[in-house]
Scaffold this motif. Structure first.
Motif, PDB file in Angstrom:
ATOM      1  N   ASP A 371       0.763  -1.405  -0.064  1.00  0.00           N
ATOM      2  CA  ASP A 371      -0.058  -0.020   0.327  1.00  0.00           C
ATOM      3  C   ASP A 371       0.880   1.194   0.131  1.00  0.00           C
ATOM      4  OD1 ASP A 371      -1.553   1.550   0.611  1.00  0.00           O
ATOM      5  OD2 ASP A 371      -2.723   0.861   1.974  1.00  0.00           O
ATOM      6  N   ARG A 372       0.623   1.607  -1.172  1.00  0.00           N
ATOM      7  CA  ARG A 372       2.151   3.085  -2.039  1.00  0.00           C
ATOM      8  C   ARG A 372       1.987   4.563  -0.258  1.00  0.00           C
ATOM      9  NH1 ARG A 372       3.816   3.160  -7.505  1.00  0.00           N
ATOM     10  NH2 ARG A 372       1.352   3.895  -8.397  1.00  0.00           N
ATOM     11  N   LEU A 373       0.471   4.649  -0.264  1.00  0.00           N
ATOM     12  CA  LEU A 373       0.459   5.634   0.691  1.00  0.00           C
ATOM     13  C   LEU A 373       0.893   5.061   2.107  1.00  0.00           C
ATOM     14  CD1 LEU A 373      -1.170   8.310   0.791  1.00  0.00           C
ATOM     15  CD2 LEU A 373      -3.050   6.999   1.452  1.00  0.00           C
ATOM     16  N   ARG A 374       0.541   3.617   1.919  1.00  0.00           N
ATOM     17  CA  ARG A 374       1.053   3.253   4.398  1.00  0.00           C
ATOM     18  C   ARG A 374       2.529   3.281   3.935  1.00  0.00           C
ATOM     19  NH1 ARG A 374      -3.548  -1.458   5.302  1.00  0.00           N
ATOM     20  NH2 ARG A 374      -1.449  -2.405   6.252  1.00  0.00           N
ATOM     21  N   GLU A 375       2.735   2.866   2.614  1.00  0.00           N
ATOM     22  CA  GLU A 375       4.652   3.163   2.596  1.00  0.00           C
ATOM     23  C   GLU A 375       4.899   4.661   2.963  1.00  0.00           C
ATOM     24  OE1 GLU A 375       6.188   2.170  -0.644  1.00  0.00           O
ATOM     25  OE2 GLU A 375       8.056   1.344   0.013  1.00  0.00           O
ATOM     26  N   SER A 376       4.529   5.938   2.374  1.00  0.00           N
ATOM     27  CA  SER A 376       5.505   6.630   2.264  1.00  0.00           C
ATOM     28  C   SER A 376       4.466   7.503   3.603  1.00  0.00           C
ATOM     29  CB  SER A 376       3.397   7.928   1.232  1.00  0.00           C
ATOM     30  OG  SER A 376       4.929   7.603  -0.184  1.00  0.00           O
ATOM     31  N   ARG A 377       3.229   6.994   4.775  1.00  0.00           N
ATOM     32  CA  ARG A 377       3.365   7.804   5.610  1.00  0.00           C
ATOM     33  C   ARG A 377       4.505   7.637   6.174  1.00  0.00           C
ATOM     34  NH1 ARG A 377      -2.412   6.680   6.098  1.00  0.00           N
ATOM     35  NH2 ARG A 377      -3.204   8.459   4.844  1.00  0.00           N
ATOM     36  N   LEU A 378       4.487   6.406   6.704  1.00  0.00           N
ATOM     37  CA  LEU A 378       5.639   5.189   7.653  1.00  0.00           C
ATOM     38  C   LEU A 378       6.420   6.390   7.301  1.00  0.00           C
ATOM     39  CD1 LEU A 378       6.112   2.546   9.088  1.00  0.00           C
ATOM     40  CD2 LEU A 378       7.782   2.164   7.025  1.00  0.00           C
ATOM     41  N   ALA A 379       7.638   6.831   6.105  1.00  0.00           N
ATOM     42  CA  ALA A 379       8.768   6.606   6.223  1.00  0.00           C
ATOM     43  C   ALA A 379       8.599   8.494   6.457  1.00  0.00           C
ATOM     44  CB  ALA A 379       9.278   6.762   4.223  1.00  0.00           C
ATOM     45  N   GLU A 380       7.399   8.862   6.178  1.00  0.00           N
ATOM     46  CA  GLU A 380       7.130  10.333   6.071  1.00  0.00           C
ATOM     47  C   GLU A 380       7.607  10.597   7.985  1.00  0.00           C
ATOM     48  OE1 GLU A 380       3.838  12.206   4.923  1.00  0.00           O
ATOM     49  OE2 GLU A 380       4.529  11.944   3.056  1.00  0.00           O
ATOM     50  N   LYS A 381       7.193  10.037   8.334  1.00  0.00           N
ATOM     51  CA  LYS A 381       7.009   9.466  10.317  1.00  0.00           C
ATOM     52  C   LYS A 381       8.662   9.848  10.599  1.00  0.00           C
ATOM     53  CE  LYS A 381       5.834   6.076  13.687  1.00  0.00           C
ATOM     54  NZ  LYS A 381       5.658   5.068  13.748  1.00  0.00           N
ATOM     55  N   PHE A 382       9.363   8.239  10.032  1.00  0.00           N
ATOM     56  CA  PHE A 382      11.056   8.074  10.667  1.00  0.00           C
ATOM     57  C   PHE A 382      11.465   9.630  10.663  1.00  0.00           C
ATOM     58  CE2 PHE A 382       8.954   4.224  11.266  1.00  0.00           C
ATOM     59  CZ  PHE A 382       9.436   3.963  12.848  1.00  0.00           C
ATOM     60  N   VAL A 383      11.202   9.747   8.783  1.00  0.00           N
ATOM     61  CA  VAL A 383      11.996  11.107   8.450  1.00  0.00           C
ATOM     62  C   VAL A 383      12.186  12.230   9.276  1.00  0.00           C
ATOM     63  CG1 VAL A 383      12.544  13.204   7.231  1.00  0.00           C
ATOM     64  CG2 VAL A 383      12.260  10.091   5.640  1.00  0.00           C
ATOM     65  N   SER A 384      11.149  12.587   9.937  1.00  0.00           N
ATOM     66  CA  SER A 384      10.893  13.502  10.854  1.00  0.00           C
ATOM     67  C   SER A 384      11.464  13.173  12.552  1.00  0.00           C
ATOM     68  CB  SER A 384       9.370  14.521  10.871  1.00  0.00           C
ATOM     69  OG  SER A 384       8.492  13.875  10.885  1.00  0.00           O
ATOM     70  N   LEU A 385      10.441  11.765  12.606  1.00  0.00           N
ATOM     71  CA  LEU A 385      10.382  12.050  14.416  1.00  0.00           C
ATOM     72  C   LEU A 385      12.501  11.360  14.577  1.00  0.00           C
ATOM     73  CD1 LEU A 385       9.942  10.119  16.674  1.00  0.00           C
ATOM     74  CD2 LEU A 385      10.457   8.522  15.165  1.00  0.00           C
ATOM     75  N   LEU A 386      13.475  11.045  13.036  1.00  0.00           N
ATOM     76  CA  LEU A 386      14.297  10.943  13.561  1.00  0.00           C
ATOM     77  C   LEU A 386      15.183  12.043  12.634  1.00  0.00           C
ATOM     78  CD1 LEU A 386      15.198   7.333  12.826  1.00  0.00           C
ATOM     79  CD2 LEU A 386      15.525   8.084  14.777  1.00  0.00           C
ATOM     80  N   ARG A 387      14.500  13.031  12.339  1.00  0.00           N
ATOM     81  CA  ARG A 387      15.200  13.902  10.831  1.00  0.00           C
ATOM     82  C   ARG A 387      16.064  14.188  10.452  1.00  0.00           C
ATOM     83  NH1 ARG A 387      16.487  18.135  16.460  1.00  0.00           N
ATOM     84  NH2 ARG A 387      14.101  17.544  17.511  1.00  0.00           N
ATOM     85  N   VAL A 388      16.100  12.665   9.412  1.00  0.00           N
ATOM     86  CA  VAL A 388      17.070  12.635   8.636  1.00  0.00           C
ATOM     87  C   VAL A 388      16.534  13.899   7.243  1.00  0.00           C
ATOM     88  CG1 VAL A 388      16.814  11.225   6.728  1.00  0.00           C
ATOM     89  CG2 VAL A 388      15.997  10.320   8.524  1.00  0.00           C
ATOM     90  N   ARG A 389      17.926  14.245   7.002  1.00  0.00           N
ATOM     91  CA  ARG A 389      17.947  15.551   6.344  1.00  0.00           C
ATOM     92  C   ARG A 389      18.292  14.822   4.992  1.00  0.00           C
ATOM     93  NH1 ARG A 389      22.094  20.743   6.765  1.00  0.00           N
ATOM     94  NH2 ARG A 389      22.029  20.205   8.949  1.00  0.00           N
ATOM     95  N   THR A 390      16.725  15.075   4.083  1.00  0.00           N
ATOM     96  CA  THR A 390      17.074  14.150   2.700  1.00  0.00           C
ATOM     97  C   THR A 390      16.308  15.582   1.695  1.00  0.00           C
ATOM     98  OG1 THR A 390      16.375  12.838   1.470  1.00  0.00           O
ATOM     99  CG2 THR A 390      15.405  12.701   3.170  1.00  0.00           C
ATOM    100  N   PRO A 391      16.263  15.535   0.610  1.00  0.00           N
ATOM    101  CA  PRO A 391      15.634  16.570  -0.338  1.00  0.00           C
ATOM    102  C   PRO A 391      14.318  15.807  -0.323  1.00  0.00           C
ATOM    103  CG  PRO A 391      17.405  15.881  -1.626  1.00  0.00           C
ATOM    104  CD  PRO A 391      17.468  15.455   0.548  1.00  0.00           C
ATOM    105  N   SER A 392      13.705  14.581  -0.755  1.00  0.00           N
ATOM    106  CA  SER A 392      12.747  13.669  -0.673  1.00  0.00           C
ATOM    107  C   SER A 392      12.756  12.781  -0.067  1.00  0.00           C
ATOM    108  CB  SER A 392      11.919  14.059  -2.180  1.00  0.00           C
ATOM    109  OG  SER A 392      12.531  12.953  -2.881  1.00  0.00           O
ATOM    110  N   LEU A 393      11.363  11.926  -0.128  1.00  0.00           N
ATOM    111  CA  LEU A 393      11.533  10.520   0.133  1.00  0.00           C
ATOM    112  C   LEU A 393      12.367   9.280  -1.436  1.00  0.00           C
ATOM    113  CD1 LEU A 393       8.070  10.224   1.830  1.00  0.00           C
ATOM    114  CD2 LEU A 393      10.326  10.230   3.256  1.00  0.00           C
ATOM    115  N   GLU A 394      12.191  10.462  -1.695  1.00  0.00           N
ATOM    116  CA  GLU A 394      12.752   9.653  -2.930  1.00  0.00           C
ATOM    117  C   GLU A 394      14.339   9.946  -3.002  1.00  0.00           C
ATOM    118  OE1 GLU A 394      10.773   7.879  -4.272  1.00  0.00           O
ATOM    119  OE2 GLU A 394       9.085   8.571  -3.097  1.00  0.00           O
TER     120      GLU A 394
END
Ligand SMILES: Nc1ncnc2c1ncn2[C@@H]1O[C@H](COP(=O)(O)OP(=O)(O)OP(=O)(O)O)[C@@H](O)[C@H]1O
Ligand SMILES: [Mg+2]
Lengths: 497, 323
Positions: A371-394
């Motif tokens: 489920d690509r939406l759920r996948e993106s949400r998961l990644a978004e959550k951890f990018v902000s939780l861990l403050r991953v510095r990246t221009p995009s999830l892609e």
């Protein structure tokens, strides 16, 4: 190293952009002969990029570089080597299928009169270099057989072999223990006495005061401050780095201890581990200390089903667990952050999102389908939780800075919501601010009832975060300590004998 | 999303995404077709376009299958032999009285078994896939000769010809099959967990294993899929010709693999798309057709094919190479 002498290296107004990222913004930097300059900054601040411009890996968009007063251009690694610059990269570059000696002399093997490689001379010179870095290994050993720390020392030996005027070390100590770090610092002092300049990147504040003469702080691609190490404090450096105070690095709250979540009894492997036993309760953080090579990572690999076990029982929540392959370990709710992110944890060519979901695909899927939406949400959550510095999830993970890559690895295993989480050097290469965040996350997970096993070469981290500490030596458990009151010296004493 | 982000994503996309790679080769295909249409207007006739498409559909189906193996960083050069054996098997079964559907299913199962053998050799004997499938290529071809004693198999019921020669609404059936395989595999690769894990395996096998994936089973599955697809391609071909030759598919593996590589897949694994493979097969098909329409001597055809493979891959490399 006074300011009156002419700088060995001068960088003026250096800028560099990647798609979506301004990695360096008009950076000025001077390095003087015979000085150790510590280059510090948060993950993604641009440290490695700045150094890769010097080593000819990246081209700067604008700016000038002067070596001993003369303008130089460094379009490729070879010209940088010729100009007298030698670098140890953050991500190890050893070729695993070659011997140590071959790795050191690759591309510039000594040639005998008959036109072939002079193996004896190569061996002799490699031997001398290994002695200098105190690596008691045969020069013919395949590099693939070495531990991460040993590979790191091979890289140091290689850097020495160039007789460079400027040696850049990008987080050389992140995979070393105290003893090896001391060896490295001895080498650095000897080089310094010879007039060699050294740029030293690290996230460990104590090291700055042990070895550096000056400190340069990068922040968001800009040179935020340069100072003399003797007139500055840890707090000054950190606030120049992150723009705020961060306080205590080790935030371990007390968590109620539950039942025994993972118990290992009499674990042995073919020729490394002997009769290793330990347990960890839910809500507990169990630290593993020991020298590199003591077998801590091997224990974790065997428990997780990566390497075969010869004997031993694994109990998960009191029941015997049949873990033969990694998939079994996952089904028992075990997660594992391995020690080498590049080789064991990341698919470098895949995006941030896909790396984060790889071990947790079942959680973001309906039946067979992701489920690509759920996948993106998961990644978004951890990018902000861990403050991953990246221009995009892609963004592909290989384009992230080292510390941000490490955050992706941690996210990947948190995403799977394990009940037992094994962390092998989880904060390797992570900046102080983020380190504190990760410690806090570990503490939170423990409070939620996760059992955590923490392997770390940083004793303060083990002592600061663990409820109990197991000490290993040469493949055996030597003993264990309660967290309260134990000192680094006590642990070291047990670890070396 | 602000405009800056959009621009960022666009440039990231252009350098990183497989879609950009697909677009590049699509452009090459269109350029080739335009040039051909000018040089030989007969190219654009519907009947010619349809027969060209029919002719490359077997390559496309087998290419789609082998692309999954290539995605893992392995290769399967036994698919040409599997293609031959499947044609022979189905023809012989039908001659002995089986009806079409069970016979074709059995032919695909034969292909799957060959793939299984490949997979087991690679995973458990740890043979490099190039060696394992080189051996299987000979073994399977040998089986073709033994079964047929070297003679072509003919005299099947008319239904045998349906798959390769039939039409639906004026469009040859192989084209439908090609589209069906493409859709199923595109969904499999991009939307399913297994598909994602195959990409991961191709990118870093050790890290994928440590992520809890059974990489051995996964690799075997990929070889099985390649075998099944090659078998179906072989059936299309035999049915189109109406006769099953024991020599059918000699050298076919190179056409199929070429379509995958032209389509932007990396031999190192981890990179590639189904659409790319489809376009790769189309480029091969259009080129064949061009050489026929322009009456180029057949000896030259092989040479030109080689040049096209090298140019297409070079163009794609140029797009990616920037520091
Ligand atoms: N090849 C690349 N392509 C795209 N972006 C890149 C590339 N290399 C670095 N970057 C980006 O440039 C920025 C600076 O990265 P750099 O590796 O220099 O950070 P760093 O200071 O070394 O961090 P760390 O402490 O984590 O190693 C980061 O935002 C990173 O994502
Ligand atoms: Mg870095």
């Amino acid at each position: 190293m006074s300011e009156q002498t002419r700088p060995l290296l001068e960088m003026r107004g250096v800028s560099k952009s990647f798609p979506g990222v301004k990695a360096l913004d008009r950076v000025d930097l001077q390095v003087y002969p015979g000085e150790v300059l510590a280059l510090v900054g948060e993950n993604g601040a641009g440290k490695s990029t700045l150094m890769k411009i010097l080593s000819g890996v990246h081209r700067m968009d604008e700016g000038e570089i002067y070596l001993e007063g003369k303008a130089v251009s460094l379009p490729d690694p070879l010209s940088s080597q010729k100009a007298g610059i030698s670098i140890i990269y953050q991500e190890l570059n050893t070729l695993n299928n070659l011997s140590i000696a071959e790795n050191i002399f690759i591309g510039r093997e000594p040639i005998a009169k008959n036109g072939l490689v002079d193996r004896q001379r190569q061996h002799r010179e490699a031997r001398a270099l290994l002695d200098e870095v105190k690596l008691p290994l045969d020069t013919q050993t395949l590099t693939g057989k070495l531990s991460t720390a040993q590979k790191q020392m091979v890289e140091v030996a290689k850097a020495l072999s160039f007789n460079a005027k400027l040696i850049i070390m990008d987080e050389p100590t992140s995979s070393l223990t105290n003893a090896e770090t001391r060896t490295l610092f001895d080498i650095v002092r000897r080089l310094k006495a010879r007039g060699v300049a050294i740029v030293f990147i690290t996230h460990r504040m104590v090291e700055i005061f042990q070895i550096a003469d000056r400190v340069a702080v990068l922040r968001d691609g800009q040179m935020a401050a340069t100072m003399h190490a003797r007139d500055t404090t840890e707090a000054d450096i950190i606030s120049a780095m992150v723009g705020r105070e961060i306080g205590d690095l080790y935030v371990k709250e007390v968590a109620p201890l539950g039942e025994v979540a993972l118990e290992v009894q009499g674990l042995s492997t073919k020729n490394r581990l002997h009769d290793v036993s330990f347990y960890v309760r839910s809500g507990e953080i169990l630290g593993f200390a020991g020298l590199v090579g003591a077998g801590r990572s091997e224990v974790m690999r065997a428990v997780f089903g990566i390497d075969p076990r010869q004997s031993g029982t694994i109990l998960v929540r009191g029941k015997k667990a049949a873990i033969r392959k990694t998939g079994d370990a996952l089904r028992y709710g075990i997660g594992f952050v391995p020690e080498d992110r590049k080789e064991q944890a990341l698919i470098l060519d895949m995006t941030v999102k896909k790396n984060m979901s790889l071990a947790a695909l079942d959680r973001v899927s309906r039946g067979w389908f992701i489920d690509r939406l759920r996948e993106s949400r998961l990644a978004e959550k951890f990018v902000s939780l861990l403050r991953v510095r990246t221009p995009s999830l892609e963004q592909r993970v290989k384009n992230l800075s080292g510390g941000n890559q490490q955050k992706v690895v941690i996210a990947k295993w948190m995403a799977n919501e394990p009940l037992i989480l094994i962390l092998d050097e989880p904060t390797r290469g992570i900046d102080v601010g983020a380190k504190k965040e990760i410690h806090k996350l570990m503490s939170d997970l423990a409070r939620q009832g996760v059992a955590i096993v923490l392997v770390s070469s940083e004793l303060p981290e083990v002592i600061g975060m663990s409820d109990r500490i197991v000490v290993m030596h040469e493949g055996r458990v030597k003993g264990s300590f309660d967290r309260r009151g134990v000192t680094q010296e006590e642990i070291m004493q047990m670890a070396v004998s | 999303m602000n405009p800056q982000d959009k621009k960022t994503n666009l440039s990231l996309w252009y350098r990183n995404s497989s879609a950009a790679s697909t677009l590049t080769i699509l452009l090459i295909l269109l350029l080739m077709s335009t040039a051909l249409a000018i040089a030989a207007p007969a190219f654009l006739k519907a009947s010619n376009l349809l027969s060209t498409a029919r002719n490359f559909s077997a390559i496309a189906v087998a290419g789609i299958g082998v692309s999954v193996v290539i995605l893992t960083g392995n290769i399967d050069i036994s698919i040409g032999s599997i293609y031959g054996l499947a044609g022979v098997s189905v023809a012989m079964l039908m001659k002995s009285g089986w009806s079409l559907v069970p016979a074709v299913a059995a032919g695909m199962a034969v292909g799957g078994l060959c793939g299984l053998a490949n997979g087991l050799l690679v995973v458990y004997l740890r043979l490099p896939s190039y060696i394992a499938t080189l051996g299987m290529m000979q073994i399977v071809r040998g089986v073709c000769y033994i079964l047929t004693q070297g003679y072509p198999v003919s005299g099947m019921a008319d239904s045998f010809k349906w798959i390769g020669q039939g039409e639906l609404m004026g469009v040859p059936l192989p084209i439908y099959f090609m589209v069906l395989f493409a859709l199923v595999f595109a969904v499999f690769r991009n939307r399913t967990k297994t598909g994602r894990r195959i990409f991961a395996l191709g990118g870093n096998e050790e890290a994928t294993r440590i992520s809890g994936v059974n990489t051995k089973a996964l690799k075997i599955l990929c070889f099985v899929l390649a075998g099944v697809c090659a078998a179906f391609a072989g059936v299309i071909n035999a049915s189109k010709v109406g006769v099953a030759q024991p020599t059918a598919g000699n050298g076919f593996e190179m056409d199929a693999i070429a379509s995958v590589i032209i389509g932007g897949s990396s031999m190192g694994g981890g990179v590639g798309t189904v659409t790319g493979t489809l376009i790769g097969a189309a480029i091969m098909g259009v080129l064949r057709n061009a050489l026929v329409l322009l009456s180029v001597e057949s000896y030259w055809q092989t040479l030109v094919m080689g040049v096209v493979i090298i140019s297409a891959v070079t163009i794609d490399q140029l797009r990616k190479a920037r520091r």
